[in-house]
Write a protein that holds these residues in place. Structure first.
Motif, PDB file in Angstrom:
ATOM      1  N   ALA A  18       0.828  -1.212   0.000  1.00 35.61           N
ATOM      2  CA  ALA A  18       0.000   0.000   0.000  1.00 35.61           C
ATOM      3  C   ALA A  18       0.864   1.264   0.000  1.00 35.61           C
ATOM      4  CB  ALA A  18      -0.934  -0.012   1.207  1.00 35.61           C
ATOM      5  N   ILE A  19       1.935   1.248   0.773  1.00 33.92           N
ATOM      6  CA  ILE A  19       2.825   2.418   0.802  1.00 33.92           C
ATOM      7  C   ILE A  19       3.445   2.662  -0.575  1.00 33.92           C
ATOM      8  CG2 ILE A  19       5.011   3.285   1.734  1.00 33.92           C
ATOM      9  CD1 ILE A  19       4.273   1.866   4.378  1.00 33.92           C
ATOM     10  N   ALA A  20       3.867   1.575  -1.231  1.00 37.29           N
ATOM     11  CA  ALA A  20       4.448   1.708  -2.572  1.00 37.29           C
ATOM     12  C   ALA A  20       3.420   2.256  -3.557  1.00 37.29           C
ATOM     13  CB  ALA A  20       4.976   0.358  -3.052  1.00 37.29           C
ATOM     14  N   ILE A  21       2.171   1.792  -3.454  1.00 33.14           N
ATOM     15  CA  ILE A  21       1.124   2.272  -4.361  1.00 33.14           C
ATOM     16  C   ILE A  21       0.815   3.742  -4.098  1.00 33.14           C
ATOM     17  CG2 ILE A  21      -1.327   2.030  -4.938  1.00 33.14           C
ATOM     18  CD1 ILE A  21      -1.003  -0.977  -4.535  1.00 33.14           C
ATOM     19  N   VAL A  22       0.813   4.140  -2.832  1.00 26.27           N
ATOM     20  CA  VAL A  22       0.554   5.545  -2.503  1.00 26.27           C
ATOM     21  C   VAL A  22       1.640   6.447  -3.079  1.00 26.27           C
ATOM     22  CG1 VAL A  22       0.480   7.207  -0.603  1.00 26.27           C
ATOM     23  CG2 VAL A  22      -0.833   5.082  -0.451  1.00 26.27           C
ATOM     24  N   ILE A  23       2.898   6.028  -2.956  1.00 19.65           N
ATOM     25  CA  ILE A  23       3.997   6.821  -3.509  1.00 19.65           C
ATOM     26  C   ILE A  23       3.876   6.917  -5.024  1.00 19.65           C
ATOM     27  CG2 ILE A  23       6.503   6.908  -3.828  1.00 19.65           C
ATOM     28  CD1 ILE A  23       6.779   5.576  -1.079  1.00 19.65           C
ATOM     29  N   GLY A  24       3.583   5.772  -5.672  1.00 14.81           N
ATOM     30  CA  GLY A  24       3.372   5.803  -7.115  1.00 14.81           C
ATOM     31  C   GLY A  24       2.167   6.641  -7.496  1.00 14.81           C
ATOM     32  N   GLY A  25       1.117   6.623  -6.644  1.00 11.97           N
ATOM     33  CA  GLY A  25      -0.066   7.428  -6.904  1.00 11.97           C
ATOM     34  C   GLY A  25       0.218   8.916  -6.861  1.00 11.97           C
ATOM     35  N   MET A  26       1.118   9.329  -5.999  1.00 12.95           N
ATOM     36  CA  MET A  26       1.501  10.750  -5.952  1.00 12.95           C
ATOM     37  C   MET A  26       2.138  11.173  -7.274  1.00 12.95           C
ATOM     38  SD  MET A  26       3.083  11.055  -2.103  1.00 12.95           S
ATOM     39  CE  MET A  26       2.084  10.744  -0.648  1.00 12.95           C
ATOM     40  N   VAL A  27       2.971  10.285  -7.818  1.00 11.42           N
ATOM     41  CA  VAL A  27       3.577  10.567  -9.121  1.00 11.42           C
ATOM     42  C   VAL A  27       2.491  10.638 -10.192  1.00 11.42           C
ATOM     43  CG1 VAL A  27       5.195   9.724 -10.871  1.00 11.42           C
ATOM     44  CG2 VAL A  27       5.730   9.460  -8.438  1.00 11.42           C
ATOM     45  N   GLY A  28       1.538   9.692 -10.122  1.00 10.53           N
ATOM     46  CA  GLY A  28       0.458   9.676 -11.093  1.00 10.53           C
ATOM     47  C   GLY A  28      -0.400  10.921 -11.038  1.00 10.53           C
ATOM     48  N   PHE A  29      -0.669  11.412  -9.825  1.00  9.03           N
ATOM     49  CA  PHE A  29      -1.479  12.635  -9.695  1.00  9.03           C
ATOM     50  C   PHE A  29      -0.744  13.832 -10.290  1.00  9.03           C
ATOM     51  CE2 PHE A  29      -3.660  16.142  -7.673  1.00  9.03           C
ATOM     52  CZ  PHE A  29      -4.982  15.700  -7.629  1.00  9.03           C
ATOM     53  N   ALA A  30       0.571  13.880 -10.089  1.00  8.15           N
ATOM     54  CA  ALA A  30       1.349  14.980 -10.653  1.00  8.15           C
ATOM     55  C   ALA A  30       1.372  14.932 -12.177  1.00  8.15           C
ATOM     56  CB  ALA A  30       2.776  14.942 -10.104  1.00  8.15           C
ATOM     57  N   LEU A  31       1.276  13.723 -12.744  1.00  5.11           N
ATOM     58  CA  LEU A  31       1.322  13.568 -14.203  1.00  5.11           C
ATOM     59  C   LEU A  31      -0.072  13.450 -14.830  1.00  5.11           C
ATOM     60  CD1 LEU A  31       4.201  10.921 -14.467  1.00  5.11           C
ATOM     61  CD2 LEU A  31       4.377  13.388 -14.831  1.00  5.11           C
ATOM     62  N   SER A  32      -1.119  13.684 -14.045  1.00  5.90           N
ATOM     63  CA  SER A  32      -2.475  13.421 -14.532  1.00  5.90           C
ATOM     64  C   SER A  32      -2.851  14.266 -15.744  1.00  5.90           C
ATOM     65  CB  SER A  32      -3.493  13.634 -13.406  1.00  5.90           C
ATOM     66  OG  SER A  32      -3.409  14.948 -12.876  1.00  5.90           O
ATOM     67  N   ASP A  33      -2.386  15.521 -15.797  1.00  5.08           N
ATOM     68  CA  ASP A  33      -2.705  16.362 -16.959  1.00  5.08           C
ATOM     69  C   ASP A  33      -2.176  15.748 -18.251  1.00  5.08           C
ATOM     70  OD1 ASP A  33      -4.221  18.432 -15.904  1.00  5.08           O
ATOM     71  OD2 ASP A  33      -2.460  19.564 -15.253  1.00  5.08           O
ATOM     72  N   ALA A  34      -0.917  15.345 -18.228  1.00  2.98           N
ATOM     73  CA  ALA A  34      -0.316  14.746 -19.425  1.00  2.98           C
ATOM     74  C   ALA A  34      -0.981  13.416 -19.764  1.00  2.98           C
ATOM     75  CB  ALA A  34       1.184  14.551 -19.205  1.00  2.98           C
ATOM     76  N   LEU A  35      -1.341  12.637 -18.759  1.00  2.36           N
ATOM     77  CA  LEU A  35      -1.961  11.336 -19.010  1.00  2.36           C
ATOM     78  C   LEU A  35      -3.377  11.488 -19.566  1.00  2.36           C
ATOM     79  CD1 LEU A  35      -0.747   9.419 -15.830  1.00  2.36           C
ATOM     80  CD2 LEU A  35       0.029   9.108 -18.179  1.00  2.36           C
ATOM     81  N   ILE A  36      -4.112  12.482 -19.083  1.00  2.67           N
ATOM     82  CA  ILE A  36      -5.456  12.721 -19.617  1.00  2.67           C
ATOM     83  C   ILE A  36      -5.370  13.117 -21.087  1.00  2.67           C
ATOM     84  CG2 ILE A  36      -7.438  14.286 -19.509  1.00  2.67           C
ATOM     85  CD1 ILE A  36      -7.089  14.322 -16.463  1.00  2.67           C
ATOM     86  N   ALA A  37      -4.419  13.993 -21.405  1.00  5.09           N
ATOM     87  CA  ALA A  37      -4.255  14.417 -22.797  1.00  5.09           C
ATOM     88  C   ALA A  37      -3.863  13.228 -23.689  1.00  5.09           C
ATOM     89  CB  ALA A  37      -3.202  15.520 -22.883  1.00  5.09           C
ATOM     90  N   ALA A  38      -2.954  12.375 -23.198  1.00  4.53           N
ATOM     91  CA  ALA A  38      -2.524  11.226 -23.994  1.00  4.53           C
ATOM     92  C   ALA A  38      -3.655  10.221 -24.168  1.00  4.53           C
ATOM     93  CB  ALA A  38      -1.321  10.568 -23.321  1.00  4.53           C
TER      94      ALA A  38
END
Length: 243
Positions: A18-38
């Motif tokens: 869970a801790i690893a997923i939360v850390i990865g999720g923080m990265v995902g939230f920061a990249l969400s704009d680029a991922l939504i566009a892609a």
């Protein structure tokens, strides 16, 4: 190991994952704009009827979408951790040979999961174009962002997990938990599971998309069954020669 010890080990391994997923999720939230566009980019290549961009129908839908993306990216980025924790919990008390098998399993499971996720991402444009092509001429296809990304994220993570499942069969066979005979005899059950899974991660009534997902999974299962058969035959020959 007593039941309480098993539960304690499960809690510890779930906490690490869970801790690893939360850390990865923080990265995902920061990249969400680029991922939504892609993710929305395939919509611009749909031919035929007019298609609008993604539509947000609720005040909080944009935040919900970013949160879903963050969780999905967290699962993908943290895959080396939770795959390793899952294997360590399922097969405790390993011998040195089985530990080496576990290292190989984790080393192969991570790229397989990522390849499956990439495969799911790659087939999205074909599925979108195929389904949008059924709209009548002169109509406009309007997609809500929540529905579109629910489909996309479910497909990406689901196919990634499915690509790992044959490797799990091989690993369980290697440590003596699952025999090749059981794998071969269970092909009907495996086929049903693959079809149900493919139907679950693709849009309803879309048989072509379901086939695109189911075919490589069937090939992977056949490959896993062949490997377990060869492995068990070699193990039987070694057992006869040693006796």
């Amino acid at each position: 190991m007593p039941l309480l010890s098993h539960l304690s080990e499960l809690r510890n391994r779930l906490s690490i994952a869970a801790i690893a997923i939360v850390i990865g999720g923080m990265v995902g939230f920061a990249l969400s704009d680029a991922l939504i566009a892609a993710a929305a980019e395939p919509l611009s290549h749909v031919h035929g009827p007019s298609m609008t961009g993604l539509n947000f129908t609720r005040i909080g839908e944009a935040f919900d979408l970013r949160f879903k993306i963050a969780v999905t990216v967290g699962i993908v980025l943290a895959s080396p951790v939770w795959i390793a924790q899952t294997w360590a919990f399922l097969v405790p008390g390993l011998t040195s040979r089985e530990r080496r098998t576990g290292v190989i399993f984790v080393g192969l499971a991570v790229p397989l999961f990522l390849e499956g996720a990439c495969f799911g991402w790659m087939v999205v444009p074909q599925i979108v174009e195929l389904l949008a092509g059924f709209a009548p001429s002169g109509s406009t296809t309007m997609l809500t962002a929540s529905q579109y990304f629910d489909f996309l994220l479910k497909l990406v993570v689901g196919v990634g997990l499915a690509f790992v499942s044959p490797l799990a069969i091989i690993a369980l066979n290697a440590v003596g938990v699952l025999s090749a005979r059981s794998v071969v005899r269970g092909w009907r059950v495996a086929l049903v599971v693959i079809v149900v899974f493919s139907a679950a991660v693709t849009p309803p009534a879309d048989l072509m998309s379901m086939g695109i997902i189911a075919l490589p999974l069937c090939v992977l299962y056949v490959g896993a069954a062949a490997w377990t058969w060869v492995h068990d035959r070699r193990a039987a020959r070694r057992s006869r020669s040693s006796s």
